[in-house]
Design a protein around this motif. Structure first.
Motif, mmCIF file in Angstrom:
data_model
loop_
_atom_site.group_PDB
_atom_site.id
_atom_site.type_symbol
_atom_site.label_atom_id
_atom_site.label_comp_id
_atom_site.label_asym_id
_atom_site.label_seq_id
_atom_site.Cartn_x
_atom_site.Cartn_y
_atom_site.Cartn_z
ATOM 1 N N ARG A 133 0.826 -1.202 0.000
ATOM 2 C CA ARG A 133 0.000 0.000 0.000
ATOM 3 C C ARG A 133 0.864 1.258 0.000
ATOM 4 N N ALA A 134 1.959 1.235 0.744
ATOM 5 C CA ALA A 134 2.862 2.387 0.746
ATOM 6 C C ALA A 134 3.491 2.589 -0.632
ATOM 7 N N ASP A 135 3.865 1.489 -1.282
ATOM 8 C CA ASP A 135 4.438 1.600 -2.629
ATOM 9 C C ASP A 135 3.427 2.216 -3.594
ATOM 10 N N PHE A 136 2.191 1.767 -3.514
ATOM 11 C CA PHE A 136 1.169 2.314 -4.410
ATOM 12 C C PHE A 136 0.834 3.760 -4.082
ATOM 13 N N ASP A 137 0.953 4.131 -2.803
ATOM 14 C CA ASP A 137 0.731 5.539 -2.436
ATOM 15 C C ASP A 137 1.625 6.458 -3.261
ATOM 16 N N GLU A 138 2.840 5.990 -3.524
ATOM 17 C CA GLU A 138 3.800 6.833 -4.242
ATOM 18 C C GLU A 138 3.425 7.022 -5.705
ATOM 19 N N THR A 139 2.516 6.205 -6.211
ATOM 20 C CA THR A 139 2.118 6.327 -7.619
ATOM 21 C C THR A 139 0.927 7.249 -7.807
ATOM 22 N N ILE A 140 0.286 7.648 -6.723
ATOM 23 C CA ILE A 140 -0.938 8.442 -6.822
ATOM 24 C C ILE A 140 -0.606 9.881 -7.213
ATOM 25 N N GLY A 141 -1.406 10.437 -8.106
ATOM 26 C CA GLY A 141 -1.289 11.852 -8.450
ATOM 27 C C GLY A 141 -0.508 12.162 -9.702
ATOM 28 N N SER A 142 -0.095 11.162 -10.457
ATOM 29 C CA SER A 142 0.635 11.387 -11.710
ATOM 30 C C SER A 142 -0.050 10.631 -12.834
ATOM 31 N N ALA A 143 -0.088 11.251 -14.020
ATOM 32 C CA ALA A 143 -0.697 10.605 -15.180
ATOM 33 C C ALA A 143 -0.283 11.351 -16.434
ATOM 34 N N ALA B 215 -2.211 8.272 8.774
ATOM 35 C CA ALA B 215 -1.264 7.186 8.518
ATOM 36 C C ALA B 215 -1.972 5.838 8.566
ATOM 37 N N ASP B 216 -1.590 4.964 7.666
ATOM 38 C CA ASP B 216 -2.165 3.627 7.513
ATOM 39 C C ASP B 216 -1.625 2.692 8.595
ATOM 40 N N SER B 217 -2.529 2.194 9.464
ATOM 41 C CA SER B 217 -2.158 1.155 10.445
ATOM 42 C C SER B 217 -3.133 -0.010 10.366
ATOM 43 N N ALA B 218 -3.684 -0.261 9.189
ATOM 44 C CA ALA B 218 -4.745 -1.253 9.033
ATOM 45 C C ALA B 218 -4.308 -2.668 9.410
ATOM 46 N N ASP B 219 -2.999 -2.941 9.375
ATOM 47 C CA ASP B 219 -2.493 -4.267 9.742
ATOM 48 C C ASP B 219 -1.891 -4.281 11.142
ATOM 49 N N ALA B 220 -2.350 -3.363 11.993
ATOM 50 C CA ALA B 220 -1.862 -3.257 13.371
ATOM 51 C C ALA B 220 -0.379 -2.933 13.420
ATOM 52 N N THR B 221 0.096 -2.274 12.377
ATOM 53 C CA THR B 221 1.484 -1.822 12.307
ATOM 54 C C THR B 221 1.551 -0.704 11.281
ATOM 55 N N ILE B 222 2.630 0.049 11.294
ATOM 56 C CA ILE B 222 2.874 1.083 10.288
ATOM 57 C C ILE B 222 4.124 0.684 9.514
ATOM 58 N N ASP B 223 4.043 0.747 8.199
ATOM 59 C CA ASP B 223 5.152 0.308 7.364
ATOM 60 C C ASP B 223 6.377 1.204 7.543
ATOM 61 N N PRO B 224 7.590 0.641 7.450
ATOM 62 C CA PRO B 224 8.804 1.466 7.585
ATOM 63 C C PRO B 224 8.843 2.662 6.634
ATOM 64 N N LYS B 225 8.344 2.496 5.420
ATOM 65 C CA LYS B 225 8.339 3.630 4.482
ATOM 66 C C LYS B 225 7.461 4.755 5.002
#
Length: 364
Positions: free
Chosen positions: A25-35, A239-249
């Motif tokens: 999900r963090a990786d895909f966040d970085e793709t949002i907003g460009s086209a 911030a996304d914590s949907a998996d009971a954790t926050i990703d390092p990124k």
């Protein structure tokens, strides 16, 4: 015993989700907003808007923040005339040309949260436009609402939206997630339709129910899971914590966001509380060490207020000297024994005085 293990497994899945992982999900966040379309490229600053449609002469965006900066890069053969549509936008948004020789004409639309302009872009140029309410950059008092954990009560959400609409001082609604019950595309479609009854924008991070199916449905419907913006002198981090954790990124992004908000009044929102204050739901991060890490980071970053969801009641407490609220009152399986009905929060924020006031609004 087998039945008990199966039910325990299902219970755990409902807490931490079973779809796309936090790193994906963090990786895909970085793709949002460009086209890009034809000889035109666009970029939304900080990925704060989802590109729903981009084709020659048409750009539709779904916003994740009340202020937007969009850069158009056109080649020599680029289309000049564009229809720009912004959904989930403040009703008083105005467009200004920051750089370039473009022109813009506003067009009236039906919904208060949908804005439309006709743009004429010069070829072989870089054009930047800024879209925001006129007072967005002026530090001063604001009122916002907070609504989380709607889930299976989506069919009832219009009564909450009506109460919010009754207060014209509310600028936007924030959410700690669990908008849907199982994260299906049909539920997101339904929620987008329900938002037609809300007169102000709705900006959210995800909960465990929202990502349980996976397949990046959230990204295709709402954009980023983790993001940060400023409005009227206040900072807002989701911030996304949907998996009971926050990703390092996301922690790396959080470092920069905390730096940006250090001298501002700052609200932090995530779905799961790092620590469950009463333990009834065991609704907290899966690692106490990580919970301590997050609390330390928020305290070190001088965060003024933190709000969580997931637990379907309201609890006010303190973590690391920070005022915290759990508010999961949107309608999902209410904890009936505490006597609290469906609810949302209002927050009166004064970034200049570095002060705030949180109130619970019950829906009977």
């Amino acid at each position: 015993m087998k039945l008990f293990r199966f039910l325990l497994y299902i219970s755990l899945l409902s807490i931490i989700g079973c779809g796309d992982g936090p790193g994906q999900r963090a990786d895909f966040d970085e793709t949002i907003g460009s086209a890009a379309a034809g000889d035109t490229q666009i970029s939304v600053r900080d990925g704060l808007a989802l590109v729903e449609v981009m084709e020659a002469g048409r750009l539709d965006l779904w916003l994740s923040a009340p202020t937007q900066e969009i850069t158009f890069t056109t080649g020599p053969s680029a289309v000049s005339d564009w229809d720009l549509t912004l959904r989930n936008a403040p009703a008083d948004s105005v467009l200004s040309i920051v750089t370039g020789d473009a022109t813009a004409v506003a067009v009236t639309t039906g919904l208060p949260t949908e804005k439309h302009w006709h743009l004429r872009l010069p070829p072989d140029a870089v054009t930047t436009v800024h879209i925001a309410p006129p007072d967005a950059g002026l530090a001063g008092p604001i009122r916002i609402a907070m609504l989380s954990d709607i889930q299976e009560a989506m069919s009832q959400v219009q009564d909450i939206f009506a109460r919010i609409n009754d207060d014209p001082s509310i600028r936007f609604v924030l959410s700690a997630g669990d908008i849907t019950d199982n994260g299906s595309a049909e539920e997101y479609d339904r929620f987008r339709r329900e938002l037609g009854g809300l007169h102000v924008p709705f900006y959210a991070t995800c909960g465990n129910h929202d990502v349980s199916i996976g397949d990046m449905i959230w990204h295709r419907q709402l954009g980023r899971h983790s993001f940060h913006f400023n409005f009227r002198g206040a900072a807002f981090t989701l911030a996304d914590s949907a998996d009971a954790t926050i990703d390092p990124k996301v922690y790396r992004w959080l470092e920069a966001w905390l730096d940006d908000g250090r001298d501002r009044w700052h609200l932090f929102i995530t779905h799961l509380p790092p620590v469950d204050p009463n333990g009834v739901r065991n609704g907290s991060f899966s690692s106490r060490r990580e919970a301590a890490k997050l609390i330390s980071a928020l305290a070190g970053g001088a965060v003024d207020l933190a709000v969580f969801g997931h637990i379907h009641t309201h609890v006010a407490y303190t973590l690391g000297g920070i005022e915290c609220h759990i508010s999961g009152g949107g309608g999902g399986w209410p904890m009936r024994w505490d006597g609290l009905a469906r609810h949302f929060l209002t927050m009166d924020i004064d970034p200049v005085a570095q002060d705030h006031d949180v109130k619970v609004v019950e829906i009977q």
